[in-house]
Design a protein around this motif. Structure first.
Motif, PDB file in Angstrom:
ATOM      1  N   SER A   1       4.511   3.900  -4.433  1.00  0.00           N
ATOM      2  CA  SER A   1       3.225   4.184  -5.077  1.00  0.00           C
ATOM      3  C   SER A   1       3.058   5.694  -5.216  1.00  0.00           C
ATOM      4  O   SER A   1       3.609   6.465  -4.427  1.00  0.00           O
ATOM      5  CB  SER A   1       2.050   3.602  -4.278  1.00  0.00           C
ATOM      6  OG  SER A   1       1.883   4.291  -3.051  1.00  0.00           O
ATOM      7  N   ILE A   2       2.319   6.091  -6.245  1.00  0.00           N
ATOM      8  CA  ILE A   2       1.991   7.499  -6.479  1.00  0.00           C
ATOM      9  C   ILE A   2       0.476   7.608  -6.553  1.00  0.00           C
ATOM     10  O   ILE A   2      -0.146   7.028  -7.452  1.00  0.00           O
ATOM     11  CB  ILE A   2       2.621   8.025  -7.780  1.00  0.00           C
ATOM     12  CG1 ILE A   2       4.149   7.910  -7.722  1.00  0.00           C
ATOM     13  CG2 ILE A   2       2.205   9.475  -8.030  1.00  0.00           C
ATOM     14  CD1 ILE A   2       4.846   8.334  -9.001  1.00  0.00           C
ATOM     15  N   ASN A   3      -0.105   8.306  -5.597  1.00  0.00           N
ATOM     16  CA  ASN A   3      -1.566   8.423  -5.510  1.00  0.00           C
ATOM     17  C   ASN A   3      -2.250   7.060  -5.608  1.00  0.00           C
ATOM     18  O   ASN A   3      -3.254   6.888  -6.301  1.00  0.00           O
ATOM     19  CB  ASN A   3      -2.096   9.359  -6.596  1.00  0.00           C
ATOM     20  CG  ASN A   3      -1.887  10.825  -6.246  1.00  0.00           C
ATOM     21  OD1 ASN A   3      -1.101  11.147  -5.369  1.00  0.00           O
ATOM     22  ND2 ASN A   3      -2.584  11.714  -6.930  1.00  0.00           N
ATOM     23  N   GLY A   4      -1.679   6.079  -4.923  1.00  0.00           N
ATOM     24  CA  GLY A   4      -2.273   4.749  -4.880  1.00  0.00           C
ATOM     25  C   GLY A   4      -1.889   3.839  -6.022  1.00  0.00           C
ATOM     26  O   GLY A   4      -2.259   2.661  -6.023  1.00  0.00           O
ATOM     27  N   GLN A   5      -1.129   4.343  -7.006  1.00  0.00           N
ATOM     28  CA  GLN A   5      -0.700   3.524  -8.135  1.00  0.00           C
ATOM     29  C   GLN A   5       0.678   2.929  -7.842  1.00  0.00           C
ATOM     30  O   GLN A   5       1.663   3.650  -7.725  1.00  0.00           O
ATOM     31  CB  GLN A   5      -0.654   4.354  -9.422  1.00  0.00           C
ATOM     32  CG  GLN A   5      -2.015   4.749  -9.955  1.00  0.00           C
ATOM     33  CD  GLN A   5      -2.847   3.542 -10.344  1.00  0.00           C
ATOM     34  OE1 GLN A   5      -2.352   2.586 -10.942  1.00  0.00           O
ATOM     35  NE2 GLN A   5      -4.125   3.584 -10.003  1.00  0.00           N
ATOM     36  N   ARG A   6       0.731   1.607  -7.717  1.00  0.00           N
ATOM     37  CA  ARG A   6       1.985   0.916  -7.419  1.00  0.00           C
ATOM     38  C   ARG A   6       2.908   0.956  -8.638  1.00  0.00           C
ATOM     39  O   ARG A   6       2.494   0.659  -9.763  1.00  0.00           O
ATOM     40  CB  ARG A   6       1.689  -0.536  -7.040  1.00  0.00           C
ATOM     41  CG  ARG A   6       2.916  -1.400  -6.735  1.00  0.00           C
ATOM     42  CD  ARG A   6       3.510  -1.066  -5.372  1.00  0.00           C
ATOM     43  NE  ARG A   6       4.474  -2.082  -4.981  1.00  0.00           N
ATOM     44  CZ  ARG A   6       4.162  -3.168  -4.270  1.00  0.00           C
ATOM     45  NH1 ARG A   6       2.908  -3.382  -3.888  1.00  0.00           N
ATOM     46  NH2 ARG A   6       5.091  -4.036  -3.936  1.00  0.00           N
ATOM     47  N   LEU A   7       4.155   1.327  -8.417  1.00  0.00           N
ATOM     48  CA  LEU A   7       5.126   1.364  -9.499  1.00  0.00           C
ATOM     49  C   LEU A   7       5.759  -0.013  -9.672  1.00  0.00           C
ATOM     50  O   LEU A   7       6.143  -0.661  -8.702  1.00  0.00           O
ATOM     51  CB  LEU A   7       6.216   2.396  -9.217  1.00  0.00           C
ATOM     52  CG  LEU A   7       5.769   3.840  -8.964  1.00  0.00           C
ATOM     53  CD1 LEU A   7       6.977   4.769  -8.994  1.00  0.00           C
ATOM     54  CD2 LEU A   7       4.727   4.291  -9.973  1.00  0.00           C
ATOM     55  N   THR A   8       5.856  -0.459 -10.921  1.00  0.00           N
ATOM     56  CA  THR A   8       6.507  -1.717 -11.253  1.00  0.00           C
ATOM     57  C   THR A   8       7.536  -1.443 -12.344  1.00  0.00           C
ATOM     58  O   THR A   8       7.715  -0.304 -12.780  1.00  0.00           O
ATOM     59  CB  THR A   8       5.490  -2.763 -11.758  1.00  0.00           C
ATOM     60  OG1 THR A   8       5.037  -2.388 -13.074  1.00  0.00           O
ATOM     61  CG2 THR A   8       4.292  -2.860 -10.823  1.00  0.00           C
ATOM     62  N   SER A   9       8.192  -2.503 -12.809  1.00  0.00           N
ATOM     63  CA  SER A   9       9.201  -2.333 -13.857  1.00  0.00           C
ATOM     64  C   SER A   9       8.581  -1.893 -15.179  1.00  0.00           C
ATOM     65  O   SER A   9       9.286  -1.436 -16.077  1.00  0.00           O
ATOM     66  CB  SER A   9       9.957  -3.647 -14.069  1.00  0.00           C
ATOM     67  OG  SER A   9       9.067  -4.687 -14.451  1.00  0.00           O
ATOM     68  N   ARG A  10       7.254  -2.008 -15.312  1.00  0.00           N
ATOM     69  CA  ARG A  10       6.587  -1.643 -16.562  1.00  0.00           C
ATOM     70  C   ARG A  10       5.696  -0.412 -16.405  1.00  0.00           C
ATOM     71  O   ARG A  10       4.873  -0.130 -17.272  1.00  0.00           O
ATOM     72  CB  ARG A  10       5.747  -2.826 -17.058  1.00  0.00           C
ATOM     73  CG  ARG A  10       6.568  -4.068 -17.370  1.00  0.00           C
ATOM     74  CD  ARG A  10       5.680  -5.258 -17.679  1.00  0.00           C
ATOM     75  NE  ARG A  10       4.862  -5.043 -18.859  1.00  0.00           N
ATOM     76  CZ  ARG A  10       3.932  -5.903 -19.273  1.00  0.00           C
ATOM     77  NH1 ARG A  10       3.704  -7.007 -18.584  1.00  0.00           N
ATOM     78  NH2 ARG A  10       3.229  -5.655 -20.357  1.00  0.00           N
ATOM     79  N   THR A  11       5.872   0.328 -15.318  1.00  0.00           N
ATOM     80  CA  THR A  11       5.018   1.490 -15.072  1.00  0.00           C
ATOM     81  C   THR A  11       5.433   2.685 -15.924  1.00  0.00           C
ATOM     82  O   THR A  11       6.569   3.159 -15.813  1.00  0.00           O
ATOM     83  CB  THR A  11       5.069   1.893 -13.589  1.00  0.00           C
ATOM     84  OG1 THR A  11       4.474   0.871 -12.796  1.00  0.00           O
ATOM     85  CG2 THR A  11       4.307   3.198 -13.359  1.00  0.00           C
ATOM     86  N   PRO A  12       4.535   3.201 -16.769  1.00  0.00           N
ATOM     87  CA  PRO A  12       4.833   4.450 -17.476  1.00  0.00           C
ATOM     88  C   PRO A  12       4.357   5.645 -16.659  1.00  0.00           C
ATOM     89  O   PRO A  12       3.294   5.601 -16.040  1.00  0.00           O
ATOM     90  CB  PRO A  12       4.012   4.309 -18.770  1.00  0.00           C
ATOM     91  CG  PRO A  12       2.839   3.466 -18.380  1.00  0.00           C
ATOM     92  CD  PRO A  12       3.297   2.566 -17.258  1.00  0.00           C
TER      93      PRO A  12
END
Length: 256
Positions: free
Chosen positions: A155-166
């Motif tokens: 995660s970056i600043n609480g944003q979970r990274l997924t296969s579709r994360t820009p």
């Protein structure tokens, strides 16, 4: 067979109905999030966008928390439903595993915390300011290195990274999952702490470069337990369709 096995268990259908209703609520909340995102973005060229207003950002994060709560309740109901049958329990176990791998479940475990922040310019030269600024491609490099080192959740600043994360810039603002993030950037990753830290500290690697520019731009810690939040964005799939196991492949070169 399924119906006959649960003919005298009306609670199964009640719980199923609740799951369906929660799904509708999640879909409605996601539509609201999409509308807010679009209203906060400029229609101009990338690089000349206007950052979303604080009010829109606050509303967006509130809607994301609501989505997260609804998904948690849906997971609980799915578990209750699975307890009524051995087959359903197996299906639910697989479902929860898929949700975990897709980033839809909050997870914790050993890992690392990497804090990135802009350096302090020693002069007014534009070139130096550019080198001392954390950009979207810095976050991309770190995410790629952690993934290659076996990170199971990031995660970056609480944003979970997924296969579709820009991860991209809109004007001066870095966006992760189309959500604006600002420095300092807290990157959390779950995996073997030594391996993750080793991947970031490879000779001539990313952190080596930051050390040569300004060592104060990062702080890396190994942790026994890291909490990575669930992905709270849209999971809608409009164009991709699953391929039947018996269907021939149509994606090979030369096929028309």
């Amino acid at each position: 067979m399924f119906a006959s096995g649960h003919r005298h268990q009306p609670w199964v259908w009640q719980v199923s109905a609740l799951c369906f209703i929660l799904g509708l609520l999640v879909a409605g909340s996601l539509q609201t999030v999409t509308t807010i995102r679009r209203s906060g973005m400029s229609s101009g060229r990338v690089g000349f966008g206007v950052a979303p207003s604080p009010h829109l950002t606050m509303t967006l994060r509130q809607r994301e928390r609501e989505i997260s709560d609804l998904r948690e309740k849906q997971t609980t109901l799915e578990t209750v439903l699975a307890e009524g049958s051995g087959k359903l329990e197996t299906l639910n176990t697989e479902l929860q595993k898929v949700k975990l791998l897709s980033g839809l479940t909050e997870v914790h475990g050993p890992g690392i915390m990497l804090m990135l922040q802009d350096g302090k310019p020693r002069s007014n030269r534009a070139f130096e300011a550019e080198r001392l600024t954390i950009h979207d491609y810095d976050l991309q490099l770190v995410a790629n290195e952690l993934t290659a080192s076996g990170a199971e959740a990031i995660s970056i600043n609480g944003q979970r990274l997924t296969s579709r994360t820009p991860i991209r810039c809109v004007g001066p603002t870095i966006m992760v999952n189309n959500i604006p993030v600002v420095p300092p950037f807290e990157i959390l990753a779950i995996g073997d702490p030594g391996t993750l830290a080793g991947g970031l500290n490879l000779p001539a690697g990313y952190l080596d470069e930051l050390r040569s520019i300004d060592p104060s731009m990062f702080r890396l810690e190994k942790r026994k337990d890291v909490l990575v939040s669930a992905f709270a964005g849209s999971t809608e799939v409009r164009w991709a369709k699953p391929v039947a196991a018996s269907a021939p492949s149509k994606g090979r070169s030369g096929d028309r």
